[in-house]
Design a protein around this motif. Sequence first.
Motif, PDB file in Angstrom:
ATOM      1  N   ASP A  77      -3.197  -1.746  -3.325  1.00 45.22           N
ATOM      2  CA  ASP A  77      -2.316  -2.762  -4.174  1.00 45.22           C
ATOM      3  C   ASP A  77      -2.723  -2.983  -5.550  1.00 45.22           C
ATOM      4  N   ASP A  78      -4.044  -2.860  -5.671  1.00 45.02           N
ATOM      5  CA  ASP A  78      -4.497  -2.800  -7.171  1.00 45.02           C
ATOM      6  C   ASP A  78      -4.232  -1.516  -8.021  1.00 45.02           C
ATOM      7  N   GLY A  79      -3.673  -0.572  -7.502  1.00 43.73           N
ATOM      8  CA  GLY A  79      -3.182   0.795  -8.160  1.00 43.73           C
ATOM      9  C   GLY A  79      -4.328   1.770  -8.033  1.00 43.73           C
ATOM     10  N   LEU A  80      -5.471   1.362  -7.423  1.00 46.69           N
ATOM     11  CA  LEU A  80      -6.575   2.537  -7.327  1.00 46.69           C
ATOM     12  C   LEU A  80      -6.636   3.185  -6.120  1.00 46.69           C
ATOM     13  N   CYS A  81      -7.059   4.291  -6.048  1.00 37.72           N
ATOM     14  CA  CYS A  81      -7.046   5.197  -4.913  1.00 37.72           C
ATOM     15  C   CYS A  81      -8.703   5.175  -4.383  1.00 37.72           C
ATOM     16  N   MET A  85       0.914  -1.107   0.032  1.00 38.66           N
ATOM     17  CA  MET A  85      -0.117   0.064  -0.002  1.00 38.66           C
ATOM     18  C   MET A  85       0.930   1.248  -0.073  1.00 38.66           C
ATOM     19  N   ILE A  86       0.345   2.257  -0.734  1.00 46.33           N
ATOM     20  CA  ILE A  86       1.236   3.265  -0.843  1.00 46.33           C
ATOM     21  C   ILE A  86       0.284   4.634  -0.544  1.00 46.33           C
ATOM     22  N   TYR A  87       0.870   5.597   0.424  1.00 43.63           N
ATOM     23  CA  TYR A  87       0.268   6.899   0.580  1.00 43.63           C
ATOM     24  C   TYR A  87       0.904   8.146  -0.294  1.00 43.63           C
ATOM     25  N   LYS A  88       0.272   8.584  -0.820  1.00 49.67           N
ATOM     26  CA  LYS A  88       0.890   9.645  -2.021  1.00 49.67           C
ATOM     27  C   LYS A  88       0.389  11.067  -1.236  1.00 49.67           C
ATOM     28  N   MET A  89       1.321  11.946  -1.082  1.00 49.99           N
ATOM     29  CA  MET A  89       1.007  13.531  -0.734  1.00 49.99           C
ATOM     30  C   MET A  89       0.613  14.027  -2.118  1.00 49.99           C
ATOM     31  N   LEU A  90      -0.873  14.601  -1.959  1.00 45.69           N
ATOM     32  CA  LEU A  90      -1.197  15.566  -2.953  1.00 45.69           C
ATOM     33  C   LEU A  90      -0.673  16.812  -3.003  1.00 45.69           C
ATOM     34  N   PRO A  91      -0.513  17.642  -4.167  1.00 43.08           N
ATOM     35  CA  PRO A  91      -0.239  18.885  -4.102  1.00 43.08           C
ATOM     36  C   PRO A  91      -0.982  19.923  -3.195  1.00 43.08           C
TER      37      PRO A  91
END
Length: 67
Positions: free
Chosen positions: A21-25, A1-7
């Motif tokens: 894990d399937d690439g969806l937010c 799992m990834i957490y991505k900081m948004l602008p």
Amino acid sequence: MIYKMLPLINGESQIFARIDDDGLCRLTCTAEYPQLKADLAAGAELQDAEGNVMSPEAAQQFIATLS
């Protein structure tokens, strides 16, 4: 799992998108979201808006400064 900081937009609170894990937010949250902290402590990856990965230690320190 990834957490991505948004602008940041207009100096608002930092928003994070959880990428499953399937690439969806399926979730966006702020640093106050307890599961974000738990997931990062368990080894989830934190990325900046450009996709650069933070080390686990840097991610924990960054989250601590937001809450």
